[in-house]
Write a protein that holds these residues in place. Sequence first.
Motif, PDB file in Angstrom:
ATOM      1  N   LEU A   8      23.815 -30.878 -11.069  1.00 38.34           N
ATOM      2  CA  LEU A   8      22.985 -31.082 -12.252  1.00 38.34           C
ATOM      3  C   LEU A   8      21.524 -31.333 -11.877  1.00 38.34           C
ATOM      4  CD1 LEU A   8      25.379 -33.240 -14.463  1.00 38.34           C
ATOM      5  CD2 LEU A   8      24.719 -30.844 -14.806  1.00 38.34           C
ATOM      6  N   ARG A   9      21.303 -32.074 -10.793  1.00 41.09           N
ATOM      7  CA  ARG A   9      19.930 -32.319 -10.332  1.00 41.09           C
ATOM      8  C   ARG A   9      19.284 -31.021  -9.866  1.00 41.09           C
ATOM      9  NH1 ARG A   9      17.963 -36.286  -5.391  1.00 41.09           N
ATOM     10  NH2 ARG A   9      15.732 -35.991  -5.738  1.00 41.09           N
ATOM     11  N   VAL A  10      20.038 -30.214  -9.119  1.00 43.06           N
ATOM     12  CA  VAL A  10      19.525 -28.916  -8.652  1.00 43.06           C
ATOM     13  C   VAL A  10      19.187 -28.029  -9.841  1.00 43.06           C
ATOM     14  CG1 VAL A  10      20.164 -26.778  -7.474  1.00 43.06           C
ATOM     15  CG2 VAL A  10      20.672 -28.979  -6.415  1.00 43.06           C
ATOM     16  N   GLU A  11      20.090 -27.946 -10.808  1.00 42.66           N
ATOM     17  CA  GLU A  11      19.846 -27.112 -11.985  1.00 42.66           C
ATOM     18  C   GLU A  11      18.631 -27.589 -12.767  1.00 42.66           C
ATOM     19  OE1 GLU A  11      23.560 -27.195 -14.087  1.00 42.66           O
ATOM     20  OE2 GLU A  11      24.413 -25.582 -12.866  1.00 42.66           O
ATOM     21  N   PHE A  12      18.458 -28.900 -12.885  1.00 43.57           N
ATOM     22  CA  PHE A  12      17.315 -29.457 -13.605  1.00 43.57           C
ATOM     23  C   PHE A  12      16.007 -29.069 -12.908  1.00 43.57           C
ATOM     24  CE2 PHE A  12      14.213 -32.931 -14.014  1.00 43.57           C
ATOM     25  CZ  PHE A  12      13.976 -32.876 -15.379  1.00 43.57           C
ATOM     26  N   ILE A  13      15.960 -29.243 -11.589  1.00 42.03           N
ATOM     27  CA  ILE A  13      14.745 -28.923 -10.842  1.00 42.03           C
ATOM     28  C   ILE A  13      14.468 -27.421 -10.893  1.00 42.03           C
ATOM     29  CG2 ILE A  13      13.647 -28.947  -8.565  1.00 42.03           C
ATOM     30  CD1 ILE A  13      15.292 -31.526  -7.995  1.00 42.03           C
ATOM     31  N   CYS A  14      15.503 -26.603 -10.709  1.00 40.72           N
ATOM     32  CA  CYS A  14      15.320 -25.146 -10.759  1.00 40.72           C
ATOM     33  C   CYS A  14      14.845 -24.693 -12.139  1.00 40.72           C
ATOM     34  CB  CYS A  14      16.611 -24.434 -10.374  1.00 40.72           C
ATOM     35  SG  CYS A  14      16.958 -24.487  -8.610  1.00 40.72           S
ATOM     36  N   ASP A  15      15.352 -25.328 -13.178  1.00 40.64           N
ATOM     37  CA  ASP A  15      14.921 -24.990 -14.533  1.00 40.64           C
ATOM     38  C   ASP A  15      13.442 -25.314 -14.712  1.00 40.64           C
ATOM     39  OD1 ASP A  15      15.478 -24.111 -17.243  1.00 40.64           O
ATOM     40  OD2 ASP A  15      15.220 -26.222 -17.814  1.00 40.64           O
ATOM     41  N   ARG A  16      12.998 -26.434 -14.183  1.00 35.89           N
ATOM     42  CA  ARG A  16      11.580 -26.809 -14.271  1.00 35.89           C
ATOM     43  C   ARG A  16      10.715 -25.825 -13.479  1.00 35.89           C
ATOM     44  NH1 ARG A  16       9.973 -31.081 -16.722  1.00 35.89           N
ATOM     45  NH2 ARG A  16       8.125 -31.377 -15.431  1.00 35.89           N
ATOM     46  N   TRP A  30      13.520 -32.393  -1.242  1.00 37.20           N
ATOM     47  CA  TRP A  30      14.979 -32.569  -1.258  1.00 37.20           C
ATOM     48  C   TRP A  30      15.669 -31.232  -1.531  1.00 37.20           C
ATOM     49  CZ3 TRP A  30      18.341 -31.865  -5.425  1.00 37.20           C
ATOM     50  CH2 TRP A  30      19.652 -32.273  -5.202  1.00 37.20           C
ATOM     51  N   LEU A  31      15.172 -30.511  -2.529  1.00 36.66           N
ATOM     52  CA  LEU A  31      15.781 -29.234  -2.901  1.00 36.66           C
ATOM     53  C   LEU A  31      15.656 -28.206  -1.786  1.00 36.66           C
ATOM     54  CD1 LEU A  31      17.232 -27.583  -5.050  1.00 36.66           C
ATOM     55  CD2 LEU A  31      15.001 -27.015  -6.010  1.00 36.66           C
ATOM     56  N   GLN A  32      14.506 -28.144  -1.132  1.00 37.25           N
ATOM     57  CA  GLN A  32      14.310 -27.184  -0.034  1.00 37.25           C
ATOM     58  C   GLN A  32      15.245 -27.488   1.132  1.00 37.25           C
ATOM     59  OE1 GLN A  32      12.242 -24.423  -0.315  1.00 37.25           O
ATOM     60  NE2 GLN A  32      13.454 -23.847   1.458  1.00 37.25           N
ATOM     61  N   PRO A  39      23.829 -21.911   0.806  1.00 35.21           N
ATOM     62  CA  PRO A  39      23.370 -20.590   0.334  1.00 35.21           C
ATOM     63  C   PRO A  39      23.330 -20.461  -1.186  1.00 35.21           C
ATOM     64  CG  PRO A  39      25.220 -20.358   1.872  1.00 35.21           C
ATOM     65  CD  PRO A  39      25.003 -21.807   1.654  1.00 35.21           C
ATOM     66  N   THR A  40      24.215 -21.145  -1.888  1.00 32.80           N
ATOM     67  CA  THR A  40      24.213 -21.077  -3.352  1.00 32.80           C
ATOM     68  C   THR A  40      22.962 -21.725  -3.911  1.00 32.80           C
ATOM     69  OG1 THR A  40      26.625 -21.121  -3.405  1.00 32.80           O
ATOM     70  CG2 THR A  40      25.488 -21.699  -5.444  1.00 32.80           C
ATOM     71  N   VAL A  41      22.608 -22.883  -3.401  1.00 31.95           N
ATOM     72  CA  VAL A  41      21.394 -23.569  -3.842  1.00 31.95           C
ATOM     73  C   VAL A  41      20.173 -22.736  -3.467  1.00 31.95           C
ATOM     74  CG1 VAL A  41      19.987 -25.642  -3.568  1.00 31.95           C
ATOM     75  CG2 VAL A  41      22.472 -25.843  -3.729  1.00 31.95           C
ATOM     76  N   ASP A  42      20.197 -22.116  -2.301  1.00 34.61           N
ATOM     77  CA  ASP A  42      19.100 -21.252  -1.879  1.00 34.61           C
ATOM     78  C   ASP A  42      18.915 -20.105  -2.866  1.00 34.61           C
ATOM     79  OD1 ASP A  42      17.042 -20.475  -0.019  1.00 34.61           O
ATOM     80  OD2 ASP A  42      18.403 -18.913   0.689  1.00 34.61           O
ATOM     81  N   SER A  43      20.006 -19.518  -3.311  1.00 32.94           N
ATOM     82  CA  SER A  43      19.950 -18.431  -4.281  1.00 32.94           C
ATOM     83  C   SER A  43      19.392 -18.914  -5.614  1.00 32.94           C
ATOM     84  CB  SER A  43      21.355 -17.845  -4.473  1.00 32.94           C
ATOM     85  OG  SER A  43      21.359 -16.892  -5.501  1.00 32.94           O
ATOM     86  N   TRP A  44      19.835 -20.071  -6.081  1.00 36.97           N
ATOM     87  CA  TRP A  44      19.323 -20.630  -7.337  1.00 36.97           C
ATOM     88  C   TRP A  44      17.832 -20.886  -7.244  1.00 36.97           C
ATOM     89  CZ3 TRP A  44      23.548 -24.929  -8.068  1.00 36.97           C
ATOM     90  CH2 TRP A  44      24.751 -24.338  -8.443  1.00 36.97           C
TER      91      TRP A  44
END
Length: 105
Positions: A8-16, A30-32, A39-44
């Motif tokens: 949820l935190r990753v999705e929130f940051i990626c959405d922003r 943190w996200l980087q 790899p999934t987070v990298d793709s997002w």
Amino acid sequence: MLSTQTRLRVEFICDRIAKGAAVELSDMTWLQKLASLNPTVDSWLRKARRSAIQGDSQEGSLDAFCQALDLGEPDPSDHLVGPQDPTTLANWFSSKQKWFRGQAG
């Protein structure tokens, strides 16, 4: 595997990022770091950056197709245009992730 809270935190940051909104440096760091391990987070993250740079592509277009498949580098400064000498190509490929270079682990 990501915990629900992390996802949820990753999705929130990626959405922003995709909307071009401000993101704190600590969140980006943190996200980087997480993207370099997952790899999934990298793709997002790439999709969010691509959306921020290019905007939403028209459905049915080649750009929309490439975005959906997560093809290409979202950062235009990393694109090679025109003929390249072998040294430039070797340097460009060596800066890519291990999976792109074809090396395991």
